[in-house]
Design an enzyme around this catalytic site. Structure first.
Site, PDB file in Angstrom:
ATOM      1  N   GLU A   1      35.278 -61.993  85.781  1.00 20.42           N
ATOM      2  CA  GLU A   1      35.741 -60.623  85.556  1.00 20.42           C
ATOM      3  C   GLU A   1      34.990 -59.630  86.441  1.00 20.42           C
ATOM      4  O   GLU A   1      35.577 -58.675  86.947  1.00 20.42           O
ATOM      5  CB  GLU A   1      35.602 -60.269  84.077  1.00 20.42           C
ATOM      6  CG  GLU A   1      36.535 -61.091  83.194  1.00 20.42           C
ATOM      7  CD  GLU A   1      36.473 -60.711  81.734  1.00 20.42           C
ATOM      8  OE1 GLU A   1      37.216 -59.803  81.332  1.00 20.42           O
ATOM      9  OE2 GLU A   1      35.670 -61.317  80.998  1.00 20.42           O
TER      10      GLU A   1
ATOM     11  N   GLU B   1      38.221 -67.774  77.567  1.00 24.64           N
ATOM     12  CA  GLU B   1      37.965 -67.047  76.319  1.00 24.64           C
ATOM     13  C   GLU B   1      38.882 -67.416  75.162  1.00 24.64           C
ATOM     14  O   GLU B   1      38.437 -67.484  74.003  1.00 24.64           O
ATOM     15  CB  GLU B   1      38.040 -65.532  76.573  1.00 24.64           C
ATOM     16  CG  GLU B   1      36.847 -64.952  77.297  1.00 24.64           C
ATOM     17  CD  GLU B   1      36.909 -65.079  78.811  1.00 24.64           C
ATOM     18  OE1 GLU B   1      36.060 -64.491  79.496  1.00 24.64           O
ATOM     19  OE2 GLU B   1      37.816 -65.791  79.321  1.00 24.64           O
TER      20      GLU B   1
END
Length: 265
Positions: free
Chosen positions: A113, A133
């Protein structure tokens, strides 16, 4: 020892993750130092380009799961932790100078990210990456859900995030997630070649062109980043409720078994 080091090579500042014994896992202390280093590079007019890279065998294994799990029962800590994480990705994106992320070995979760906040990504062959995730009942919430679609397209972003699968550098280059891929021994030179191409142009024009393109590609970024954390808080609350229900069911089952034992006696 500093968890983030910097090195100036002429107008290029290398910002280096320096926690190799933990595979550069991103804990709060590292992220605070990284944010400070990126902010300093933003404000230094002698810096025309930034290279973000990592010491040791991998760029970064992602968030420090041990530290994250220690926050799990304290929701008041999760949002501040997420904010310092997001600050790093945002600084890479908003500084008016190009940021090149040099990736080797692995780049997972929050590390990817942050890399998505960079302008360009150069990687070593064989590097592995992914956003895992959803396997753990949460979502990429430090810009991954917002930025990945703009980089690889909505369909590919959905596939990567919703399946949580790991891909290699070759596939990442094919879908546009990596700009260039080089043999591991040639990675540093590949990064330098790209940096030289950037520096051959007006640094003022390059930086401003970056700002315009980012604004065009992600016009609603502020809203979607806030949506990410709201959804994350919902997911965490849902996991807590499921855990409570499972615990209650286990207690009820245990009580029933005890009652049966007493009755049989």
């Amino acid at each position: 020892m500093s968890l983030v080091s910097t090195e100036d090579r002429g107008p290029v500042r290398h910002v280096v993750l320096n926690r190799p014994e933990k595979r550069n896992a991103m804990n709060q202390a590292l992220l605070v130092e990284l944010s400070g280093a990126l902010r300093a590079a933003t404000n230094d007019t002698s810096v025309h380009c930034v290279v973000l890279r990592g010491e040791g065998p991998v760029f970064s294994a992602g968030v420090d799961l041990g530290e994250l799990m220690s926050f799990a029962n304290d929701p008041d800590v999760l949002r501040p932790f997420r904010n310092v994480f997001l600050d790093c990705a945002n600084l890479c994106e908003t500084m008016p100078k190009p940021v090149v992320c040099e990736i080797h070995g692995a780049c997972f979760g929050g590390a990817l990210e942050v890399a998505l906040g960079c302008d360009l990504r150069v990687a070593a062959e064989g590097s592995k990456l992914g956003l895992p995730e959803v396997k753990f009942g949460i979502i990429p919430d430090v810009g991954g859900s917002s930025r990945l679609p703009a980089v690889v397209g909505l369909g590919r972003a959905k596939e990567l995030i919703m399946t949580a699968r790991t891909i290699d550098a070759a596939e990442a280059e094919r879908i546009g997630l990596f700009n260039r891929v080089a043999a591991p021994e040639e990675l540093e030179q590949a990064t330098q070649t790209l940096v030289d191409e950037l520096l051959a142009n007006s640094h003022v024009a390059v930086g401003r062109a970056k700002r315009v393109m980012d604004a065009s590609a992600r016009p609603a970024l502020a809203q979607t980043l806030e949506l990410e954390v709201s959804v994350q808080e919902y997911c965490v609350a849902a996991m807590r409720e499921s855990a409570r229900e499972a615990e209650g069911a286990a207690e009820a089952e245990g009580a029933a078994a005890e009652t049966e034992t007493v009755a049989a006696g």
